[in-house]
Design a protein around this motif. Structure first.
Motif, PDB file in Angstrom:
ATOM      1  N   VAL A  38      25.366  79.592  73.080  1.00 56.01           N
ATOM      2  CA  VAL A  38      25.209  77.955  73.051  1.00 56.01           C
ATOM      3  C   VAL A  38      24.818  77.345  74.348  1.00 56.01           C
ATOM      4  O   VAL A  38      23.996  76.457  74.598  1.00 56.01           O
ATOM      5  CB  VAL A  38      25.866  77.102  72.377  1.00 56.01           C
ATOM      6  N   ASP A  39      25.840  77.581  75.280  1.00 57.08           N
ATOM      7  CA  ASP A  39      25.728  77.007  76.412  1.00 57.08           C
ATOM      8  C   ASP A  39      24.456  77.193  77.312  1.00 57.08           C
ATOM      9  O   ASP A  39      23.566  76.448  78.003  1.00 57.08           O
ATOM     10  CB  ASP A  39      26.852  77.446  77.395  1.00 57.08           C
ATOM     11  N   LYS A  40      24.027  78.531  77.059  1.00 56.53           N
ATOM     12  CA  LYS A  40      22.768  79.089  77.840  1.00 56.53           C
ATOM     13  C   LYS A  40      21.591  78.538  77.321  1.00 56.53           C
ATOM     14  O   LYS A  40      20.387  78.050  78.053  1.00 56.53           O
ATOM     15  CB  LYS A  40      22.700  80.665  77.561  1.00 56.53           C
ATOM     16  N   HIS A  41      21.416  78.544  76.036  1.00 59.08           N
ATOM     17  CA  HIS A  41      20.165  78.047  75.156  1.00 59.08           C
ATOM     18  C   HIS A  41      19.992  76.660  74.996  1.00 59.08           C
ATOM     19  O   HIS A  41      18.779  75.983  74.876  1.00 59.08           O
ATOM     20  CB  HIS A  41      19.694  78.879  74.180  1.00 59.08           C
ATOM     21  N   GLN A  62      31.086  61.978  68.892  1.00 59.48           N
ATOM     22  CA  GLN A  62      31.713  62.971  69.498  1.00 59.48           C
ATOM     23  C   GLN A  62      31.803  64.341  68.464  1.00 59.48           C
ATOM     24  O   GLN A  62      31.733  65.361  68.984  1.00 59.48           O
ATOM     25  CB  GLN A  62      32.731  62.460  70.399  1.00 59.48           C
ATOM     26  N   ALA A  63      32.488  63.714  67.374  1.00 63.50           N
ATOM     27  CA  ALA A  63      32.890  64.750  66.476  1.00 63.50           C
ATOM     28  C   ALA A  63      31.612  65.395  65.959  1.00 63.50           C
ATOM     29  O   ALA A  63      31.394  66.793  65.667  1.00 63.50           O
ATOM     30  CB  ALA A  63      33.555  64.117  65.032  1.00 63.50           C
ATOM     31  N   SER A  64      30.568  64.739  65.687  1.00 62.88           N
ATOM     32  CA  SER A  64      29.168  65.411  65.305  1.00 62.88           C
ATOM     33  C   SER A  64      28.699  66.375  66.171  1.00 62.88           C
ATOM     34  O   SER A  64      28.367  67.257  66.140  1.00 62.88           O
ATOM     35  CB  SER A  64      28.241  64.169  64.945  1.00 62.88           C
ATOM     36  N   THR A  65      28.830  66.018  67.618  1.00 61.22           N
ATOM     37  CA  THR A  65      28.381  66.872  68.640  1.00 61.22           C
ATOM     38  C   THR A  65      29.180  68.280  68.566  1.00 61.22           C
ATOM     39  O   THR A  65      28.839  69.368  68.755  1.00 61.22           O
ATOM     40  CB  THR A  65      28.640  66.382  70.071  1.00 61.22           C
ATOM     41  N   LEU A  66      30.546  67.928  68.360  1.00 58.23           N
ATOM     42  CA  LEU A  66      31.299  69.437  68.386  1.00 58.23           C
ATOM     43  C   LEU A  66      30.923  70.152  67.182  1.00 58.23           C
ATOM     44  O   LEU A  66      30.962  71.615  67.348  1.00 58.23           O
ATOM     45  CB  LEU A  66      32.829  68.978  68.193  1.00 58.23           C
ATOM     46  N   TRP A  67      30.801  69.537  66.055  1.00 64.31           N
ATOM     47  CA  TRP A  67      30.307  70.533  64.853  1.00 64.31           C
ATOM     48  C   TRP A  67      28.748  70.970  65.197  1.00 64.31           C
ATOM     49  O   TRP A  67      28.530  72.145  64.630  1.00 64.31           O
ATOM     50  CB  TRP A  67      30.262  69.706  63.527  1.00 64.31           C
ATOM     51  N   HIS A  68      28.033  70.151  66.004  1.00 68.91           N
ATOM     52  CA  HIS A  68      26.782  70.688  66.034  1.00 68.91           C
ATOM     53  C   HIS A  68      26.802  71.904  67.058  1.00 68.91           C
ATOM     54  O   HIS A  68      25.949  72.859  67.058  1.00 68.91           O
ATOM     55  CB  HIS A  68      25.853  69.682  67.044  1.00 68.91           C
ATOM     56  N   ILE A  69      27.779  72.131  67.931  1.00 72.21           N
ATOM     57  CA  ILE A  69      27.825  73.301  68.829  1.00 72.21           C
ATOM     58  C   ILE A  69      28.105  74.409  67.946  1.00 72.21           C
ATOM     59  O   ILE A  69      27.606  75.315  67.991  1.00 72.21           O
ATOM     60  CB  ILE A  69      29.081  72.958  69.822  1.00 72.21           C
ATOM     61  N   ARG A  70      28.972  74.133  67.137  1.00 75.49           N
ATOM     62  CA  ARG A  70      29.460  75.327  66.258  1.00 75.49           C
ATOM     63  C   ARG A  70      28.389  75.705  65.366  1.00 75.49           C
ATOM     64  O   ARG A  70      27.905  77.118  65.209  1.00 75.49           O
ATOM     65  CB  ARG A  70      30.593  74.904  65.184  1.00 75.49           C
ATOM     66  N   GLU A  71      27.400  74.670  64.786  1.00 79.51           N
ATOM     67  CA  GLU A  71      26.237  75.012  63.842  1.00 79.51           C
ATOM     68  C   GLU A  71      25.050  75.545  64.520  1.00 79.51           C
ATOM     69  O   GLU A  71      24.213  76.205  64.013  1.00 79.51           O
ATOM     70  CB  GLU A  71      26.054  73.939  63.248  1.00 79.51           C
ATOM     71  N   SER A  72      25.016  75.728  66.083  1.00 79.55           N
ATOM     72  CA  SER A  72      24.172  75.874  66.710  1.00 79.55           C
ATOM     73  C   SER A  72      24.252  77.306  67.108  1.00 79.55           C
ATOM     74  O   SER A  72      23.297  77.867  67.893  1.00 79.55           O
ATOM     75  CB  SER A  72      23.855  75.240  67.915  1.00 79.55           C
ATOM     76  N   ILE A  73      25.227  78.197  67.002  1.00 82.45           N
ATOM     77  CA  ILE A  73      25.655  79.386  67.304  1.00 82.45           C
ATOM     78  C   ILE A  73      24.116  80.212  66.706  1.00 82.45           C
ATOM     79  O   ILE A  73      23.654  81.159  67.409  1.00 82.45           O
ATOM     80  CB  ILE A  73      26.760  79.874  66.953  1.00 82.45           C
ATOM     81  N   ALA A  94      19.400  83.402  67.722  1.00 75.29           N
ATOM     82  CA  ALA A  94      17.935  83.827  67.637  1.00 75.29           C
ATOM     83  C   ALA A  94      16.999  83.516  68.750  1.00 75.29           C
ATOM     84  O   ALA A  94      16.166  84.383  69.176  1.00 75.29           O
ATOM     85  CB  ALA A  94      17.208  82.822  66.554  1.00 75.29           C
ATOM     86  N   GLU A  95      17.332  82.503  69.804  1.00 78.54           N
ATOM     87  CA  GLU A  95      16.762  82.391  71.077  1.00 78.54           C
ATOM     88  C   GLU A  95      17.193  83.578  71.913  1.00 78.54           C
ATOM     89  O   GLU A  95      16.238  83.822  72.922  1.00 78.54           O
ATOM     90  CB  GLU A  95      17.325  80.938  71.807  1.00 78.54           C
ATOM     91  N   GLU A  96      18.492  84.139  71.834  1.00 72.24           N
ATOM     92  CA  GLU A  96      18.705  85.332  72.705  1.00 72.24           C
ATOM     93  C   GLU A  96      17.936  86.556  72.242  1.00 72.24           C
ATOM     94  O   GLU A  96      17.515  87.083  73.201  1.00 72.24           O
ATOM     95  CB  GLU A  96      20.163  85.471  72.599  1.00 72.24           C
ATOM     96  N   VAL A  99      26.196  91.075  65.781  1.00 73.21           N
ATOM     97  CA  VAL A  99      26.148  91.948  66.834  1.00 73.21           C
ATOM     98  C   VAL A  99      24.638  91.916  67.571  1.00 73.21           C
ATOM     99  O   VAL A  99      23.507  91.711  67.144  1.00 73.21           O
ATOM    100  CB  VAL A  99      26.041  93.568  66.352  1.00 73.21           C
ATOM    101  N   GLN A 100      24.966  91.495  68.729  1.00 69.55           N
ATOM    102  CA  GLN A 100      23.406  90.994  69.577  1.00 69.55           C
ATOM    103  C   GLN A 100      23.095  92.348  70.253  1.00 69.55           C
ATOM    104  O   GLN A 100      24.075  93.206  70.749  1.00 69.55           O
ATOM    105  CB  GLN A 100      23.810  90.066  70.536  1.00 69.55           C
ATOM    106  N   THR A 101      21.684  92.602  70.275  1.00 73.21           N
ATOM    107  CA  THR A 101      21.402  93.665  71.088  1.00 73.21           C
ATOM    108  C   THR A 101      21.675  93.741  72.613  1.00 73.21           C
ATOM    109  O   THR A 101      21.693  92.432  73.012  1.00 73.21           O
ATOM    110  CB  THR A 101      19.945  93.932  70.531  1.00 73.21           C
ATOM    111  N   PRO A 102      21.299  94.688  73.366  1.00 75.05           N
ATOM    112  CA  PRO A 102      21.749  94.559  74.686  1.00 75.05           C
ATOM    113  C   PRO A 102      21.012  93.726  75.350  1.00 75.05           C
ATOM    114  O   PRO A 102      19.923  93.742  75.169  1.00 75.05           O
ATOM    115  CB  PRO A 102      21.737  96.307  74.931  1.00 75.05           C
TER     116      PRO A 102
END
Length: 474
Positions: free
Chosen positions: A263-266, A323-334, A339-341, A391-394
């Motif tokens: 999430v931090d990367k993308h 701020q609460a919405s942003t925290l939940w958005h982090i979780r929901e963005s995983i 997919a971006e990775e 599981v994310q591919t290498p």
């Protein structure tokens, strides 16, 4: 089967404009993850329950199989046609009305194509809460939610879709209409047909409407983000949350360091707290029916006890709804960050909460030992024992080649570990077609025989979403 005669019958039922056979139909024939794409004889879009019944009767007469579909956001490839070009996709998207809202009975009755977010907003405008909440709520439908018995982030307090449903309307495989839209909370008049259709993924009949439970809106809803030193610490924190918050505990999500790094990367604009310094983070929601002051006092008591017990290393409590919405958005963005990775293997498993730390430690070790370069995206609804153990591919490798080589082995390692720890290989996504060949290895023969007997009794022609949940091969 005479395709032209069936198509003519379908056009006479719903109108030619709502029998789609040409052009780009990928929105109906390709699954959300783009894992599979089929070919439909037609996409049929009925306007009401009577039209659904007539469509099913026409398909039954011509021997055509039917694939019921809501928002097509499922993750188990259970709502798109096969590649035969002979199946009819029955889209419920036009049936999106709110039929009734009963404040005294705390119920709302909606059609199957009603978007989940629209139901939430309608309930809130009337002063009520409809608590089913998941990442796809802007496009998934109630019919699909019930067909897969969807879970989401508030199961710990309110239960899955099944627990939120009091009654349903169903078109049977014979094209008959069962009106079971009761708003009763007690009805001991025979077998529970409602629960039979919920979670059946369209293999027994078509859910066309439902009566769902409503709840009073909480006076306050607070969210905390906590860093924890281990999965065992997260489980210990959950126990303290139950003790300090009681029924106010409405959400409890866990996320490993790698999932948050994606999430931090993308999505760097989200500014993920604590992820660099701790192996796990937890998101806790407290819904209070007294006041925000009372909710904060409860939260402070919980976090003080957790810090003293050593199961929380650091924590923040959201100071605003934004701020609460942003925290939940982090979780929901995983999932989006995954997919971006690149390509990944999604698991939706459940294990008794007490055994989750051992499951994660053992399965992490087995995968790391046997699968070169494997990266583990571990997150989910710890409050009800449901993990998305992905599981994310290498990094930098050929993802498709990796999947071809290792996907079956990865699934076997994960599912065998789930079975060892007395869990389930599907918690909230369903079986669909992705896991239909795996189910016999992890479900008892007695259970499968009973399921086949039900399928045969309710759908003797086998036209309702064949090849999903139960294999057509005995």
């Amino acid at each position: 089967m005479d395709h032209s005669s069936l198509l003519e019958d379908l056009r006479n039922i719903v109108g030619a404009a709502h029998v789609l056979t040409e052009g780009d139909l990928s929105a109906y024939t390709r699954d959300w993850r783009k894992r599979a794409e089929g070919t439909a004889l037609a996409v049929v879009r009925p306007a009401d329950t009577e039209q659904v019944a007539a469509v099913v009767r026409a398909c039954s007469k011509h021997g055509a199989s039917i694939v019921p579909q809501g928002g097509n956001t499922g993750l188990a490839v259970g709502a798109v046609p096969d590649t035969s070009g002979s199946q009819v996709v029955l889209s419920l998207r036009r049936m999106d009305k709110v039929r009734a809202l009963d404040p005294a009975n705390l119920t709302i009755t909606v059609e199957a194509g009603c978007i989940l977010q629209n139901l939430q907003e309608t309930a809130e405008a009337a002063g009520f809460l409809f608590p089913l909440s998941l990442a796809a709520e802007g496009s998934c439908t109630i019919g699909g939610n019930l067909g897969t018995n969807a879970g989401g982030t508030q199961v710990v307090r309110y239960g899955n879709a099944r627990e939120l449903c009091l009654g349903i309307e169903v078109v049977t495989a014979q094209g008959e209409i069962w009106n079971g839209l009761t708003g009763l909370r007690k009805d001991n008049t025979g077998y529970d047909l409602r629960d039979l259709f919920i979670g059946s993924e369209g293999t027994l009949g078509v859910i066309t409407a439902a009566t769902m439970k409503l709840y009073p809106l909480p006076a306050a809803r607070l969210t905390a983000w906590a860093a924890v030193p281990s999965m065992q610490a997260a489980v210990d924190l959950l126990g303290l949350a139950h003790k300090h918050l009681g029924a106010g505990l409405t959400g409890f999500e866990v996320m490993n360091q790698f999932s948050l790094s994606l999430v931090d990367k993308h999505l760097p604009q989200l500014r993920v707290p604590f992820w660099r310094d701790y192996p796990w983070c937890v998101l806790v929601e407290n819904s209070d029916h007294e006041s925000e002051e009372h909710a904060r006092t409860q939260f402070e008591g919980l976090l003080e006890a957790a810090l003293e017990a050593g199961c929380v290393s650091d924590a923040i409590v959201a100071e605003s709804l934004a701020q609460a919405s942003t925290l939940w958005h982090i979780r929901e963005s995983i999932p989006m960050a995954q997919a971006e990775e690149g390509l990944n293997i999604k698991q939706d498993i459940s294990v008794p909460i007490s055994r989750i730390p051992a499951f994660v430690a053992e399965t992490d070790a087995a995968l790391t030992r046997e699968i070169p370069g494997v990266r583990l995206v571990d997150f989910g609804h710890l409050g009800d024992g449901n993990l998305h153990y992905n599981v994310q591919t290498p990094e930098g490798g050929d993802a498709r080649e990796f999947l071809l080589k290792y996907e079956d082995r990865i699934n076997a390692l994960v599912f065998d570990s789930v079975a060892k720890h007395e869990g389930s290989i599907s918690a909230e996504h369903g079986i669909g077609s992705l896991k239909v060949d795996k189910l016999p290895s992890y479900k008892s023969a007695v259970a499968l025989d009973m399921m086949r007997a039900i399928k045969t009794a309710l759908d003797p022609q086998g036209i309702m979403n064949p090849g999903r949940v139960l294999s057509t091969q005995v």
